[in-house]
Design a protein around this motif. Structure first.
Motif, short mmCIF file in Angstrom:
data_model
loop_
_atom_site.label_atom_id
_atom_site.label_comp_id
_atom_site.label_asym_id
_atom_site.label_seq_id
_atom_site.Cartn_x
_atom_site.Cartn_y
_atom_site.Cartn_z
N TYR A 92 -2.71 6.02 -6.40
CA TYR A 92 -3.00 5.29 -5.16
C TYR A 92 -4.04 5.98 -4.26
O TYR A 92 -3.99 5.85 -3.04
N HIS A 93 -4.99 6.67 -4.84
CA HIS A 93 -6.07 7.26 -4.05
C HIS A 93 -7.17 6.21 -3.86
O HIS A 93 -7.52 5.48 -4.79
N LYS A 94 -7.73 6.15 -2.66
CA LYS A 94 -8.84 5.25 -2.35
C LYS A 94 -9.92 6.04 -1.61
O LYS A 94 -9.63 6.75 -0.65
N ASN A 95 -11.16 5.89 -2.13
CA ASN A 95 -12.32 6.53 -1.49
C ASN A 95 -12.13 8.04 -1.36
O ASN A 95 -12.58 8.65 -0.40
N ASN A 96 -11.45 8.62 -2.34
CA ASN A 96 -11.26 10.07 -2.36
C ASN A 96 -12.05 10.62 -3.55
O ASN A 96 -11.67 10.47 -4.70
N ARG A 97 -13.14 11.28 -3.26
CA ARG A 97 -14.03 11.76 -4.31
C ARG A 97 -13.92 13.28 -4.50
O ARG A 97 -14.82 13.91 -5.05
N ASN A 98 -12.82 13.84 -4.06
CA ASN A 98 -12.63 15.29 -4.16
C ASN A 98 -11.24 15.64 -4.69
O ASN A 98 -10.57 16.53 -4.18
N ILE A 99 -10.79 14.93 -5.72
CA ILE A 99 -9.50 15.22 -6.33
C ILE A 99 -9.72 16.24 -7.44
O ILE A 99 -10.43 15.96 -8.42
N VAL A 100 -9.15 17.41 -7.30
CA VAL A 100 -9.34 18.48 -8.28
C VAL A 100 -7.97 18.93 -8.78
O VAL A 100 -7.07 19.23 -7.99
N GLN A 156 0.84 -1.19 0.00
CA GLN A 156 0.00 0.00 0.00
C GLN A 156 0.88 1.24 0.00
O GLN A 156 1.59 1.50 0.96
N LYS A 157 0.81 1.98 -1.08
CA LYS A 157 1.60 3.19 -1.17
C LYS A 157 0.73 4.40 -0.84
O LYS A 157 -0.49 4.38 -1.06
N PRO A 158 1.32 5.44 -0.32
CA PRO A 158 0.53 6.63 0.04
C PRO A 158 -0.01 7.31 -1.21
O PRO A 158 0.64 7.31 -2.26
N PRO A 159 -1.20 7.88 -1.13
CA PRO A 159 -1.76 8.60 -2.29
C PRO A 159 -0.90 9.80 -2.64
O PRO A 159 -0.27 10.42 -1.78
N ARG A 160 -0.92 10.11 -3.93
CA ARG A 160 -0.07 11.21 -4.39
C ARG A 160 -0.76 11.96 -5.51
O ARG A 160 -1.32 11.37 -6.42
N THR A 161 -0.74 13.29 -5.41
CA THR A 161 -1.22 14.18 -6.47
C THR A 161 -0.16 15.24 -6.65
O THR A 161 0.02 16.11 -5.79
N GLU A 162 0.57 15.15 -7.76
CA GLU A 162 1.74 16.01 -7.92
C GLU A 162 1.96 16.36 -9.39
O GLU A 162 1.73 15.55 -10.28
N LEU A 163 2.40 17.59 -9.62
CA LEU A 163 2.75 18.05 -10.96
C LEU A 163 4.25 17.85 -11.16
O LEU A 163 5.07 18.47 -10.50
N GLU A 164 4.61 16.94 -12.09
CA GLU A 164 6.01 16.60 -12.32
C GLU A 164 6.52 17.36 -13.54
O GLU A 164 5.89 17.36 -14.61
N ASN A 165 7.69 17.99 -13.37
CA ASN A 165 8.37 18.69 -14.46
C ASN A 165 7.48 19.75 -15.11
O ASN A 165 7.66 20.09 -16.29
#
Length: 491
Positions: free
Chosen positions: A348-356, A331-340
């Motif tokens: 790896y998001h679970k039960n997250n319904r608010n990713i914008v 299980q890896k931690p969820p990540r939301t990131e802008l690369e380069n």
């Protein structure tokens, strides 16, 4: 005269000198010894002993050598993942040139020998394609795809009777990614020059093939000619001992398969003969079968079905070995990131319904990986979106320049509020695509997928649902001598 013009003139003079040396080496007669000298005649130098390339290879050099050098230099300037494969590309072009040299000196070999000679080229193409696949969703992926799609041009050596059009087809195949690079790097002269040099190589190669190898690769145009040993793919020399280098390993015995056949026992032969005898009975093979009556059929006899049990074989039963331990799921931690500054990674998001995601540059891409029971909203105009290995995930976005791709996923929902040119669905079970009024012309490409529906907006704000066919019917048309595929009635 400028320095560049002077360098070009020197290059042309060197080429002419090489051709003259090649002609003199192949046509120079043997020198007769002087009378009474007692010396034996000196044989003429054969073509194979000359290090000068044959005329067909010199023509190849004139056509593509400068373009290849220019392209490799620009590749090094771009750097990154593209520069990483520059050495492989140089070796690939060298091996291709050496194969043309080899073909000029021999008659057409058998298929096995031809495959062996082409193996270095094929292996390099496969290596470059594998490297490209490992760099998906990276800034240089379109550059690598441009190269990988064009490398199929090298297979012209096996195309007859007209290899020229094959090269044109490979150029056309790479144009999809060429246009992507142009769009991603609009106004950047280095990338435009890089694309121009790449296309110039195969445009010149096509012209060369049409002029020199019009109906297929020409063999034995310079009998006895051969490329220098070890060119392009040098290998270290084996260490020499007191008696010289070790001898090569002995070849396998010619009767290897005969020895295997001898080990077959007579009992195996008798059993196989009996099996074929049974099969040759035709319809009579079922004569000995016992008829199943209605009282024996479980679907017609509920009492029999209730008493029927299927014995399950446990993991630790005899003959199955020790039970296998299940590998723990990491299980890896969820990540939301802008690369380069170009690629949004949503992982790896679970039960997250608010990713914008707030997209500020239309060149940016979105890669959604291993998300479950989540909702991703993309605001702004985005280049492309990839959904990989997700379950029960919904993605909504405003406008899309390229395509949205769904791979190895389950129960996916896609909704566009604006434009969307292309949807690609691969190896996915369950995908709902909600179109907008501006995306009704979208192309939907599917493969190895099921339970796919396209929902089209109606005037009352509701959606009309259309299933994508999953079953097809194929027949052979004898008149047109081709297969014809239509959608089956059961979709």
């Amino acid at each position: 005269m400028s320095v560049q013009d002077l360098a070009g003139l020197v290059k042309r003079l060197e080429t002419v000198t090489q051709r003259l040396e090649a002609v003199s080496a192949t046509s120079k007669p043997a020198l007769a010894p002087k009378p009474g000298s007692g010396a034996s005649p000196t044989p003429a130098v054969p073509a194979a002993a000359s290090s000068a390339p044959p005329p067909s290879v010199l023509q190849y050099d004139d056509a593509v050598e400068d373009s290849v050098k220019n392209f490799l230099a620009l590749t090094e300037k771009i750097g990154g993942d593209v520069a990483t494969i520059a050495p492989k590309l140089k070796t690939l072009f060298d091996n291709h040139r050496n194969f043309l040299w080899y073909a000029a000196g021999v008659t057409k070999p058998d298929d096995k020998t031809l495959q062996t000679k082409l193996e270095p080229v094929v292996n390099l193409i496969n290596d470059i394609s594998s490297y490209k696949d490992s760099k998906r969703n990276t800034p240089m992926f379109n550059h690598l795809s441009t190269i990988a799609e064009g490398l199929g041009s090298f297979y012209w050596v096996g195309v007859t009777p007209t290899p020229g059009p094959h090269i044109k087809e490979m150029i056309d195949a790479s144009m999809f990614y060429v246009n992507r690079v142009r769009k991603d790097h609009k106004g950047e002269q280095l990338h435009e020059d890089w694309l121009k040099a790449w296309l110039e190589i195969f445009t010149n190669l096509q012209k060369y093939v049409r002029q020199v190898h019009t109906t297929g690769l020409v063999y034995n145009s310079s009998p006895g000619s051969a490329p220098p040993a070890g060119a392009a793919t040098p290998s270290p020399a084996p260490p020499k001992g007191p008696g010289g280098p070790p001898p090569p390993p002995p070849p396998p015995p010619a009767n290897l398969f005969d020895d295997i056949k001898k080990t077959e026992s007579s009992a195996d032969k008798d059993a196989r003969a009996a099996l074929f005898a049974e099969l040759n009975k035709g319809e009579g093979i079922t004569a000995g079968l016992k008829k199943v009556t209605a009282d024996m059929q479980t679907h017609k006899n509920p009492n029999l079905r209730a008493t029927s049990t299927v014995t399950s074989v446990g993991a630790g039963s005899a003959g199955s070995g020790a039970p296998k331990k299940e590998q723990p799921v990491v299980q890896k931690p969820p990540r939301t990131e802008l690369e380069n500054f170009k690629n949004w990674a949503v992982e790896y998001h679970k039960n997250n319904r608010n990713i914008v995601l707030e997209v500020t540059d239309m060149k940016q891409t979105v890669y959604i990986f291993k998300c479950e029971n989540s909702v991703v909203q993309v605001k702004g105009k985005v280049n492309s979106i990839t959904i990989d290995g997700c379950k029960k995930t919904s993605v909504a976005f405003d406008n899309l320049l390229g395509q949205i791709e769904v791979i190895n996923s389950q129960s996916i929902e896609i909704q566009t509020l604006g434009t969307m040119p292309t949807v690609s669905i691969q190896k996915t079970d369950g995908c709902q695509v909600y179109l907008s009024k501006d995306s009704l012309q979208a192309e939907i490409v599917t493969s190895k997928s099921s339970e796919m529906n396209i929902l089209v907006p109606k005037g009352d704000g509701d959606y009309a649902e259309y299933p994508i066919p999953e079953q097809f019917k194929t027949t052979f048309n004898q008149g047109k001598n081709k297969l014809e595929t239509t959608v089956s009635d059961i979709i």
